[in-house]
Design a protein around this motif. Sequence first.
Motif, PDB file in Angstrom:
ATOM      1  N   CYS A 164       0.941  -1.134  -0.040  1.00 37.83           N
ATOM      2  CA  CYS A 164      -0.101   0.105  -0.071  1.00 37.83           C
ATOM      3  C   CYS A 164       0.994   1.370  -0.097  1.00 37.83           C
ATOM      4  O   CYS A 164       1.835   1.416   0.809  1.00 37.83           O
ATOM      5  CB  CYS A 164      -0.894   0.090   1.126  1.00 37.83           C
ATOM      6  N   THR A 214      -2.120  -0.797  -3.820  1.00 36.70           N
ATOM      7  CA  THR A 214      -3.157  -0.207  -3.547  1.00 36.70           C
ATOM      8  C   THR A 214      -2.617   1.532  -3.000  1.00 36.70           C
ATOM      9  O   THR A 214      -1.582   1.513  -2.484  1.00 36.70           O
ATOM     10  CB  THR A 214      -3.822  -0.471  -2.181  1.00 36.70           C
ATOM     11  N   LYS A 247      -7.897   0.827   3.694  1.00 32.58           N
ATOM     12  CA  LYS A 247      -6.769   0.342   2.763  1.00 32.58           C
ATOM     13  C   LYS A 247      -5.558  -0.077   3.377  1.00 32.58           C
ATOM     14  O   LYS A 247      -4.912  -1.093   3.062  1.00 32.58           O
ATOM     15  CB  LYS A 247      -6.658   1.452   1.532  1.00 32.58           C
ATOM     16  N   VAL A 248      -5.260   0.848   4.136  1.00 32.56           N
ATOM     17  CA  VAL A 248      -3.787   0.636   4.958  1.00 32.56           C
ATOM     18  C   VAL A 248      -3.797  -0.577   5.739  1.00 32.56           C
ATOM     19  O   VAL A 248      -3.117  -1.346   5.704  1.00 32.56           O
ATOM     20  CB  VAL A 248      -3.502   1.988   5.706  1.00 32.56           C
ATOM     21  N   ALA A 275      -4.187  -4.019   3.730  1.00 30.67           N
ATOM     22  CA  ALA A 275      -2.699  -4.137   3.199  1.00 30.67           C
ATOM     23  C   ALA A 275      -1.798  -4.934   4.427  1.00 30.67           C
ATOM     24  O   ALA A 275      -1.296  -5.954   4.047  1.00 30.67           O
ATOM     25  CB  ALA A 275      -2.127  -3.088   2.617  1.00 30.67           C
TER      26      ALA A 275
END
Length: 349
Positions: free
Chosen positions: A55, A198, A238-239, A242
């Motif tokens: 990410c 990402t 998202k973080v 990942a």
Amino acid sequence: MNVRDFYFDLPQELIAQDPLEDRSASRLLVLDKHTGEIKHRHFRDVLSYLRKGDCLVINDTKVIPARLFGVKEGTEAKIEILLLKRRENDIWETLVKPGKKAKVGTVISFGDGLLKGTVIDVVEEGNRLIQFSYEGIFEEILDRLGQMPLPPYITHQLKDKNRYQTVYAKHEGSAAAPTAGLHFTKELLEEIVAMGVTIAHVTLHVGLGTFRPVKVDEIESHHMHSEFYIIEEEEAKKVNEAKKNGGRIVCVGTTSCRTVESASTEEGILKAGSGWTEIFIYPGYRFKILDCLITNFHLPESTLVMLVSALAGRDHVLHAYEEAIKERYRFFSFGDAMFLTDLHHEEES
């Protein structure tokens, strides 16, 4: 830990004065944060060092044309101000030159009265609180009258205002650019996404405290200026996804790094939200969420060199800087980049 521990001798001519025509053509020094091994590449080779599932965290703040030139009403004396922090009701914390002409009550006129500012208070380190009055939209007036607040070591006038913005700059509020992001082009970001990486956006409005010299001998006594950050729920997710799936969190720039480290729990979970951070990262700091860092080359004895040293060790970093000087890399805001990663891991994958 002494500030002199982070000194290195930088030849003046290596300070980049102008941005490159092609953003991604800058050079990239890849440093293994564990072994100190170094590779010399070009920025677009960053693709070889990212992996599917990683990410990439970028800071989408936008620099405002925060430098204004005006005259003091009554005497016509020239006054320059730099907008630092937006407060409420059109009040800004500013840096005023010359300060002695800006006593409380002073009215400064910009652009023949298109914008007026009244000094209402003096705050820490002699900064002034100024209340602005104008007709219309403040941002549009600023766009007409303001100049980009380039760092003092850049003496050339910038031909294109956008070259001191990242291609993904979105939320206005910074007094300086998150410069590691200047190397990315839209095409390169598309290729990164196509690889299965990402991209998470965070916002940290960069203040000039970032460049403030460390004036104390013992770095532990240095106090960072506070900067405002925002992390949306979607981006935090998202973080965290990942991280949970074994991907690495690669921060673009020290500002993204400070944002995620400020907003993470001890267990390494990134929390959405907004607030002010004064985080100061130096050797001995244990990173909660960041794995790798893309950054530019920083000033000797700066808090930024200290942050990079916290990740890869002071000796590795100073040795890499020595190599960069020997290889004539370009330094500071418009200069080349460095990727602090885990090289032997890359070779295996």
